[in-house]
Design a protein around this motif. Structure first.
Motif, PDB file in Angstrom:
ATOM      1  N   ARG A   1       0.806  -1.217   0.000  1.00  0.00           N
ATOM      2  CA  ARG A   1       0.000   0.000   0.000  1.00  0.00           C
ATOM      3  C   ARG A   1       0.845   1.275   0.000  1.00  0.00           C
TER       4      ARG A   1
ATOM      5  N   ASP B   1      -6.015   6.388   2.598  1.00  0.00           N
ATOM      6  CA  ASP B   1      -5.017   6.691   1.580  1.00  0.00           C
ATOM      7  C   ASP B   1      -4.702   8.171   1.432  1.00  0.00           C
TER       8      ASP B   1
ATOM      9  N   THR C   1      -2.125   2.212   6.897  1.00  0.00           N
ATOM     10  CA  THR C   1      -2.526   0.843   6.600  1.00  0.00           C
ATOM     11  C   THR C   1      -2.978   0.166   7.888  1.00  0.00           C
TER      12      THR C   1
END
Length: 350
Positions: A110, A141, A201
């Motif tokens: 990620r 994100d 994450t």
């Protein structure tokens, strides 16, 4: 370069240290270095560290320094670390053999700077007391998403180091290190991390075993406790102001300041506190006038914990003597009934 550097500050934990080091050595499918920073131990912990380094010289590095506290010890580890990721483990806990491999894989996939994962909390010598705690958070994100979901982040051990893994380049870029104060460095460190964090994450599996021990630092009398805890609350408030979210999270700011008063109340009723009863009352009254009336009362509208609710009620009413009596009674009862309550809880869990 190693995939990860495990940094472990060590101070007088000879009894628990081998289990923690073995946990680090047992990690699967990852190349990691283990940096043991002996912070002036006097109980033989230094010998344990050096014995393990002698057996695993390619993986284990020992740094010996005079006692300075866990913050400077972790800074020494950070300075020596060569891993792409940093993991801070405590020397009196232990963790799952997949902790590093699984969370590094997620961080790489990620491309995030911080991974948060679940853990199990337990009391030393009582495995039946284990409680699993998992993050109730989505993958985030963007910086905006992280701030929008920060309330959930706040309610999942936001200041702990051991349920997080950090990208070293991120820490270096923002010059994030630990302070020298004896307590609360982990909170101040993570607040600085959150100030710069763009994404997060989340791993909803438990990997770490956080073990609570009798006589921990939070249960000891400290003459400087108020000063140390106040620094955390002020830093948190500054973070919210930096985000321009102080109105959105006014209740969390109030909670931080209430925690300062709560811990100082516990500090004042500790058997080692040298103050007279009148001095304790004056001290607590002054603290409530200083921060309670301005930082807590206007914004803290709810309290689900019955004891904290009662304490808050007495403080708001100006009854410092009652607040001290409540805290003293609670601490005495907790000490007296912890074992019986644990046995009852274990019986019903089985």
């Amino acid at each position: 370069m190693f995939d990860v550097s495990i940094i472990m500050p060590v101070y007088n934990v000879k009894e628990h240290l081998p289990r923690a080091i073995e946990s680090a050595l047992a990690q699967k499918k990852v190349i990691g270095e283990i940096i043991l920073v002996n912070d002036g131990s006097t109980d033989g912990s230094k010998d344990v560290c050096e014995a393990y380094a002698e057996k695993e010289p390619l993986l284990i590095t020992v740094i010996n320094q005079e006692n300075q506290g866990s913050g400077p010890a972790r800074n020494a580890g950070l300075k020596a670390a060569s891993g792409k990721f940093i993991y801070f483990a405590d020397p009196d806990d232990y963790f799952n053999e997949r902790l590093l491999a699984d969370n590094i894989a997620l961080a790489k996939k990620r491309e995030t700077d911080l991974v948060v994962f679940g853990y199990t909390q337990e009391k030393a010598g009582n495995p039946a007391s284990r409680e699993m705690r998992l993050p109730n958070l989505p993958q985030m994100d963007t910086q905006k998403a992280f701030r929008e979901h920060f309330r959930n982040m706040y309610h999942f051990s936001p200041y702990a180091l051991w349920n997080k893994m950090y990208r070293k380049a991120f820490l270096t870029k923002h010059n994030i290190t630990f302070g020298s104060q004896k307590q609360g460095q982990d909170a101040l460190f993570n607040i600085e991390v959150y100030k710069h964090l763009d994404s997060l994450t989340v791993n909803r599996k438990p990997y770490y075993h956080y073990v609570t021990h009798e006589g921990s630092a939070v249960n000891r009398y400290r003459a400087d406790r108020f000063k140390l805890e106040l620094a955390i609350a002020q830093s948190f408030e500054n973070l919210m102001e930096t985000w321009e979210e102080e109105d959105t999270f006014s209740d969390l700011i109030a909670e931080e300041y209430f925690n300062v008063v709560y811990l100082e109340t516990a500090n004042l009723v500790h058997p080692d506190c040298p103050f007279t009863t009148d001095e304790k009352i004056d001290r607590l009254t002054s603290l409530w006038t200083e921060i309670g009336q301005t930082k807590i009362s206007p914004y803290k509208k709810e309290e689900k914990n019955p004891f904290r609710f009662a304490l808050l009620y007495e403080l708001k009413a100006g009854h410092s003597r009652n607040a001290l009596f409540l805290m003293k009674t609670r601490n005495q009862a907790a000490k007296q009934y912890t074992k019986p309550f644990t046995k009852i809880k274990t019986f019903f869990n089985n």
